[in-house]
Structures are given as structure tokens and as C-alpha cells.
Design a protein around this motif. Structure first.
Motif, PDB file in Angstrom:
ATOM      1  N   LEU A  11       0.809  -1.102  -0.008  1.00 16.96           N
ATOM      2  CA  LEU A  11       0.524   0.179  -0.059  1.00 16.96           C
ATOM      3  C   LEU A  11       1.184   1.027  -0.170  1.00 16.96           C
ATOM      4  CD1 LEU A  11      -3.133   1.434   0.048  1.00 16.96           C
ATOM      5  CD2 LEU A  11      -2.636   0.867   2.969  1.00 16.96           C
ATOM      6  N   THR A  90      -3.267   0.992  -9.492  1.00 13.30           N
ATOM      7  CA  THR A  90      -3.563  -0.526  -8.218  1.00 13.30           C
ATOM      8  C   THR A  90      -4.366  -1.410  -8.576  1.00 13.30           C
ATOM      9  OG1 THR A  90      -4.532   1.281  -6.721  1.00 13.30           O
ATOM     10  CG2 THR A  90      -5.304  -0.771  -6.396  1.00 13.30           C
ATOM     11  N   THR A 115      -1.654  -1.670  -4.019  1.00 11.46           N
ATOM     12  CA  THR A 115      -3.112  -0.516  -3.836  1.00 11.46           C
ATOM     13  C   THR A 115      -2.546   0.887  -3.959  1.00 11.46           C
ATOM     14  OG1 THR A 115      -3.996  -2.067  -2.430  1.00 11.46           O
ATOM     15  CG2 THR A 115      -4.437   0.474  -2.144  1.00 11.46           C
ATOM     16  N   THR A 117      -3.332   4.515  -2.974  1.00 15.82           N
ATOM     17  CA  THR A 117      -4.493   4.977  -2.573  1.00 15.82           C
ATOM     18  C   THR A 117      -3.845   6.818  -1.340  1.00 15.82           C
ATOM     19  OG1 THR A 117      -6.797   5.059  -1.835  1.00 15.82           O
ATOM     20  CG2 THR A 117      -4.978   3.565  -0.281  1.00 15.82           C
TER      21      THR A 117
END
Length: 118
Positions: A11, A90, A115, A117
């Protein structure tokens, strides 16, 4: 067919970087090519990058200039360096090996999730 093993996902925030790794039993860069793919949730699998047996690299337009495919020949590990990551990147990233060598062909790996974000 052998199954590649991917790692390095995670992430990250937009603009961040990750380096993915792919290993596959029997992979030899002299006779085998390798490609990276990605599949976002609800979307079709997309080809991202390819490393040819002659060292030539190829990229899909959306990642060109941001991603770099390379190989560590000491351990036959192929990397995908991903910089300036965007939310659109992603996806679950997987790798697959190809000929022309007759023993080079692999199945799909399980992939590693990336991912991006805020």
C-alpha cells in the motif's frame, strides 16, 4: 508448467514507489522472456511490460517512463520498478515466463497486490 512467485506489493500513496520481484523455476534469461501483467478489480488482465531474451524492454503506454523492468542475472530474478505511482496503477500484478526456449513457459503466478491511495 512451473508457477512464478511474485513479491514486493503493498500500500503506497500516489507518487510513491515499489519494486516488484518475480522468480520462476527454470527461468533463464538467455532463452526465456518474461512479462508483467496486472488486473484491477472488475477489469480484464492487462499486459504491462516485457523483457526479451536480448534484453529489449517493452512497456504499455500508461506506464512508460514510470516503470522499469530489469533482471538480476545472479539469481534470475526479474524486477518491475514502479515510480510515480498513480491510483490507476492499483491492481494485482503477476508475471509469466515465455519462450522461445521450450522449457520457459510458465503458468500464472498468484500475483502481488499493489494499492495506490491517499
Amino acid at each position: 508448467q512451473v508457477q512464478p512467485v511474485e513479491s514486493g506489493g503493498g500500500l503506497v500513496q500516489p507518487g510513491g514507489s515499489l519494486r516488484l520481484s518475480c522468480t520462476a523455476p527454470g527461468f533463464t534469461s538467455d532463452t526465456c522472456g518474461m512479462s508483467w501483467y496486472r488486473q484491477a478489480a472488475g477489469k480484464q488482465r492487462e499486459w504491462v511490460s516485457r523483457l526479451g531474451t536480448d534484453g529489449t524492454t517493452y512497456y504499455t503506454g500508461s506506464v512508460r517512463g514510470r516503470f522499469t523492468i530489469s533482471i538480476d542475472k545472479a539469481n534470475n530474478t526479474v524486477y518491475l520498478q514502479m515510480n510515480s505511482l498513480k491510483p490507476e496503477d492499483t491492481a494485482r500484478y503477476s508475471c509469466k515466463t515465455y519462450g522461445p526456449g521450450s522449457t520457459c513457459f510458465s503458468s500464472w503466478g498468484q500475483g502481488t497486490q499493489v494499492t495506490v491511495t491517499s
